[in-house]
Design a protein around this motif. Structure first.
Motif, PDB file in Angstrom:
ATOM      1  N   UNK A   1       0.854  -1.183   0.000  1.00  0.00           N
ATOM      2  CA  UNK A   1       0.000   0.000   0.000  1.00  0.00           C
ATOM      3  C   UNK A   1       0.895   1.239   0.000  1.00  0.00           C
ATOM      4  N   UNK A   2       0.596   2.180  -0.878  1.00  0.00           N
ATOM      5  CA  UNK A   2       1.433   3.374  -0.999  1.00  0.00           C
ATOM      6  C   UNK A   2       1.243   4.293   0.210  1.00  0.00           C
ATOM      7  N   UNK A   3       2.249   5.107   0.494  1.00  0.00           N
ATOM      8  CA  UNK A   3       2.136   6.046   1.630  1.00  0.00           C
ATOM      9  C   UNK A   3       0.976   7.022   1.468  1.00  0.00           C
ATOM     10  N   UNK A   4       0.701   7.409   0.224  1.00  0.00           N
ATOM     11  CA  UNK A   4      -0.402   8.329  -0.035  1.00  0.00           C
ATOM     12  C   UNK A   4      -1.737   7.711   0.394  1.00  0.00           C
ATOM     13  N   UNK A   5      -1.938   6.448   0.057  1.00  0.00           N
ATOM     14  CA  UNK A   5      -3.180   5.752   0.420  1.00  0.00           C
ATOM     15  C   UNK A   5      -3.278   5.611   1.939  1.00  0.00           C
ATOM     16  N   UNK A   6      -2.166   5.321   2.599  1.00  0.00           N
ATOM     17  CA  UNK A   6      -2.168   5.197   4.066  1.00  0.00           C
ATOM     18  C   UNK A   6      -2.567   6.523   4.723  1.00  0.00           C
ATOM     19  N   UNK A   7      -1.977   7.612   4.240  1.00  0.00           N
ATOM     20  CA  UNK A   7      -2.296   8.938   4.787  1.00  0.00           C
ATOM     21  C   UNK A   7      -3.758   9.281   4.515  1.00  0.00           C
ATOM     22  N   UNK A   8      -4.215   9.007   3.308  1.00  0.00           N
ATOM     23  CA  UNK A   8      -5.599   9.282   2.939  1.00  0.00           C
ATOM     24  C   UNK A   8      -6.566   8.495   3.833  1.00  0.00           C
ATOM     25  N   UNK A   9      -6.291   7.220   4.042  1.00  0.00           N
ATOM     26  CA  UNK A   9      -7.160   6.392   4.892  1.00  0.00           C
ATOM     27  C   UNK A   9      -7.155   6.886   6.335  1.00  0.00           C
ATOM     28  N   UNK A  10      -5.988   7.319   6.821  1.00  0.00           N
ATOM     29  CA  UNK A  10      -5.924   7.859   8.179  1.00  0.00           C
ATOM     30  C   UNK A  10      -6.767   9.131   8.280  1.00  0.00           C
ATOM     31  N   UNK A  11      -6.616  10.024   7.308  1.00  0.00           N
ATOM     32  CA  UNK A  11      -7.383  11.269   7.327  1.00  0.00           C
ATOM     33  C   UNK A  11      -8.879  11.008   7.188  1.00  0.00           C
ATOM     34  N   UNK A  12      -9.237   9.959   6.445  1.00  0.00           N
ATOM     35  CA  UNK A  12     -10.650   9.609   6.306  1.00  0.00           C
ATOM     36  C   UNK A  12     -11.248   9.193   7.648  1.00  0.00           C
ATOM     37  N   UNK A  13     -10.438   8.538   8.492  1.00  0.00           N
ATOM     38  CA  UNK A  13     -10.938   8.162   9.818  1.00  0.00           C
ATOM     39  C   UNK A  13     -11.097   9.381  10.713  1.00  0.00           C
TER      40      UNK A  13
ATOM     41  N   UNK B   1     -14.515  12.079  -0.599  1.00  0.00           N
ATOM     42  CA  UNK B   1     -13.720  12.263   0.618  1.00  0.00           C
ATOM     43  C   UNK B   1     -12.399  12.950   0.305  1.00  0.00           C
ATOM     44  N   UNK B   2     -11.791  12.558  -0.812  1.00  0.00           N
ATOM     45  CA  UNK B   2     -10.517  13.152  -1.199  1.00  0.00           C
ATOM     46  C   UNK B   2     -10.669  14.657  -1.436  1.00  0.00           C
ATOM     47  N   UNK B   3     -11.745  15.061  -2.098  1.00  0.00           N
ATOM     48  CA  UNK B   3     -11.997  16.486  -2.343  1.00  0.00           C
ATOM     49  C   UNK B   3     -12.126  17.230  -1.019  1.00  0.00           C
ATOM     50  N   UNK B   4     -12.929  16.701  -0.095  1.00  0.00           N
ATOM     51  CA  UNK B   4     -13.124  17.369   1.201  1.00  0.00           C
ATOM     52  C   UNK B   4     -11.830  17.430   1.990  1.00  0.00           C
ATOM     53  N   UNK B   5     -11.088  16.335   2.022  1.00  0.00           N
ATOM     54  CA  UNK B   5      -9.854  16.300   2.818  1.00  0.00           C
ATOM     55  C   UNK B   5      -8.843  17.317   2.281  1.00  0.00           C
ATOM     56  N   UNK B   6      -8.695  17.398   0.958  1.00  0.00           N
ATOM     57  CA  UNK B   6      -7.794  18.415   0.403  1.00  0.00           C
ATOM     58  C   UNK B   6      -8.266  19.821   0.777  1.00  0.00           C
ATOM     59  N   UNK B   7      -9.557  20.049   0.738  1.00  0.00           N
ATOM     60  CA  UNK B   7     -10.106  21.345   1.132  1.00  0.00           C
ATOM     61  C   UNK B   7      -9.809  21.634   2.602  1.00  0.00           C
ATOM     62  N   UNK B   8     -10.015  20.627   3.470  1.00  0.00           N
ATOM     63  CA  UNK B   8      -9.756  20.793   4.902  1.00  0.00           C
ATOM     64  C   UNK B   8      -8.283  21.105   5.144  1.00  0.00           C
ATOM     65  N   UNK B   9      -7.402  20.342   4.490  1.00  0.00           N
ATOM     66  CA  UNK B   9      -5.967  20.520   4.708  1.00  0.00           C
ATOM     67  C   UNK B   9      -5.460  21.847   4.140  1.00  0.00           C
ATOM     68  N   UNK B  10      -6.216  22.453   3.270  1.00  0.00           N
ATOM     69  CA  UNK B  10      -5.879  23.773   2.743  1.00  0.00           C
ATOM     70  C   UNK B  10      -6.399  24.866   3.678  1.00  0.00           C
ATOM     71  N   UNK B  11      -7.641  24.747   4.116  1.00  0.00           N
ATOM     72  CA  UNK B  11      -8.295  25.794   4.905  1.00  0.00           C
ATOM     73  C   UNK B  11      -7.751  25.869   6.327  1.00  0.00           C
ATOM     74  N   UNK B  12      -7.551  24.736   6.984  1.00  0.00           N
ATOM     75  CA  UNK B  12      -7.163  24.755   8.409  1.00  0.00           C
ATOM     76  C   UNK B  12      -5.853  25.507   8.647  1.00  0.00           C
ATOM     77  N   UNK B  13      -4.740  25.173   7.984  1.00  0.00           N
ATOM     78  CA  UNK B  13      -3.506  25.913   8.296  1.00  0.00           C
ATOM     79  C   UNK B  13      -3.535  27.378   7.847  1.00  0.00           C
ATOM     80  N   UNK B  14      -4.068  27.639   6.667  1.00  0.00           N
ATOM     81  CA  UNK B  14      -4.106  29.022   6.189  1.00  0.00           C
ATOM     82  C   UNK B  14      -5.057  29.849   7.045  1.00  0.00           C
TER      83      UNK B  14
END
Length: 152
Positions: free
Chosen positions: A1-13, A76-89
């Protein structure tokens, strides 16, 4: 399993936590740009109230997404990218704005019997309002025209 998929699955939880964090950040930004507040507690108490309609708006947008995007993973991927953009900025913006925020204090002209400790600001000779109360107030604005004290 690629690191990207692992990170994505963790963020989905952690989806609900990311969603709530994003909504709180957005409500804090909205409150900072609308109105003047007497204290930190009042300001962010109102932000929590503003968060409720944002949650409802998210549910409406999510329903639209369900109809347009077939895959649950894509949505989920769309929302997570949006979240990871909005929260730090957004957090950076809140901290920067809060650092420079002047809480609203109703100011009236000081009487002769008011002391320096009663002052909450000054109006400078060029019309600039300052929240400074000590020596050097309005030094770059042609001096103090009148001192301001908190209204009774």
């Amino acid at each position: 399993m690629s690191p990207f998929i692992k990170i994505f699955n963790y963020l989905k939880t952690k989806f609900k936590i990311l969603l709530l964090s994003t909504i709180l950040v957005l409500s804090f930004i909205i409150v900072q740009h609308v109105g003047q507040y007497t204290s930190f507690g009042v300001k962010y108490g109102i932000a929590f109230i503003v968060a409720l309609p944002l949650i409802l708006a998210w549910f409406a947008i999510e329903r639209k997404f369900e109809q347009q995007i077939d895959s649950d993973h894509q949505r989920s991927l769309v929302w997570i990218f949006l979240f990871l953009f909005i929260i730090p900025i957004g957090t950076y913006h809140i901290l920067l704005s809060e650092w420079n925020y002047q809480y609203y204090t109703p100011m009236c002209d000081c009487d002769e019997n008011d002391s320096q400790s009663d002052r909450v600001g000054a109006i400078c000779n060029d019309g600039f309002k300052s929240h400074a109360t000590g020596r050097g107030t309005c030094s770059e604005h042609d001096g103090v025209q009148k001192w301001q004290c908190q209204c009774d």
